[in-house]
Design a protein around this motif. Structure first.
Motif, short mmCIF file in Angstrom:
data_model
loop_
_atom_site.label_atom_id
_atom_site.label_comp_id
_atom_site.label_asym_id
_atom_site.label_seq_id
_atom_site.Cartn_x
_atom_site.Cartn_y
_atom_site.Cartn_z
N UNK A 44 0.85 -1.32 -0.13
CA UNK A 44 -0.08 0.12 0.01
C UNK A 44 0.80 1.31 0.02
N UNK A 45 0.58 2.38 -0.72
CA UNK A 45 1.44 3.50 -0.92
C UNK A 45 1.27 4.21 0.40
N UNK A 46 0.51 3.89 1.33
CA UNK A 46 0.67 4.43 2.67
C UNK A 46 1.27 3.92 3.95
N UNK A 47 1.82 2.65 3.53
CA UNK A 47 2.50 1.90 4.35
C UNK A 47 3.85 2.53 4.69
N UNK A 102 6.70 7.17 -1.94
CA UNK A 102 7.36 7.89 -3.04
C UNK A 102 7.42 7.37 -4.45
N UNK A 103 6.70 6.15 -4.29
CA UNK A 103 6.99 5.29 -5.76
C UNK A 103 5.51 5.49 -6.42
N UNK A 104 5.43 5.53 -7.91
CA UNK A 104 4.28 5.54 -8.60
C UNK A 104 3.45 4.29 -8.36
N UNK A 128 14.54 -5.86 -8.91
CA UNK A 128 13.76 -5.48 -7.68
C UNK A 128 12.40 -5.04 -8.19
N UNK A 129 11.29 -5.71 -7.70
CA UNK A 129 10.02 -5.37 -8.10
C UNK A 129 9.13 -5.20 -6.97
N UNK A 130 7.93 -4.33 -7.41
CA UNK A 130 6.77 -4.10 -6.37
C UNK A 130 5.57 -3.79 -7.06
N UNK A 131 4.48 -3.89 -6.44
CA UNK A 131 3.34 -3.60 -7.15
C UNK A 131 2.53 -2.32 -5.89
N UNK A 132 2.55 -1.22 -6.34
CA UNK A 132 2.03 -0.28 -5.23
C UNK A 132 0.60 0.16 -5.46
N UNK A 133 -0.13 -0.01 -4.29
CA UNK A 133 -1.64 0.14 -4.56
C UNK A 133 -1.80 1.27 -3.63
#
Length: 134
Positions: A44-47, A102-104, A128-133
């Motif tokens: 989560x973008x707020x985490x 800070x991520x899109x 390195x990967x992530x999925x930002x919700x």
């Protein structure tokens, strides 16, 4: 060139490689990285800040010198414990951190670039990967 912002960004980088003559007797440093891919998964973008670790080991006979640790796209930070010179048989822990706010949004992919004096692999890449919700 004319001072205007380009429509497409251009990135230039270079890697200096040690002379092979230095290792003419086949006694050289060798780098082994514990992971080639780090997945942060869905976040989560707020985490809060997320962190993952990997190890760098010198399996060669000479000291391994880590010359640079860089984020290819600037989406994470990396910190290595201890000194940048790794003796024969020693390991170092690398801590990779991302700041979700800070991520899109969506899938984010970056690469950790590890530049060393290991003649067989002077430049190593870790995806390195992530999925930002939201």
């Amino acid at each position: 060139i004319d001072g205007k912002r380009a429509e497409y960004p251009l990135m230039v980088s270079g890697v200096a490689i040690d002379s092979r003559d230095e290792y003419a007797d086949n006694v050289e440093p060798s780098i082994v990285i514990s992971k080639n891919f780090i997945k942060f998964g869905t976040i989560n973008s707020a985490s809060r800040t997320q962190a993952r670790e990997l190890f760098i080991e010198n399996t060669g006979e000479e000291p391994l010198r880590i010359r640079a640790l860089e984020s290819e796209r600037g989406f994470f930070s990396v910190k290595m414990e201890g000194e940048a010179t790794i003796a024969k048989g020693e390991k170092r822990i690398l801590t990779i951190k991302i700041e979700p706010s800070a991520l899109p949004f969506g899938a984010v992919v970056d690469r950790l670039l590890i530049v060393s004096n290991a003649p067989q692999q002077p430049l190593c890449k870790v995806r390195i990967s992530a999925i930002v919700e939201r």
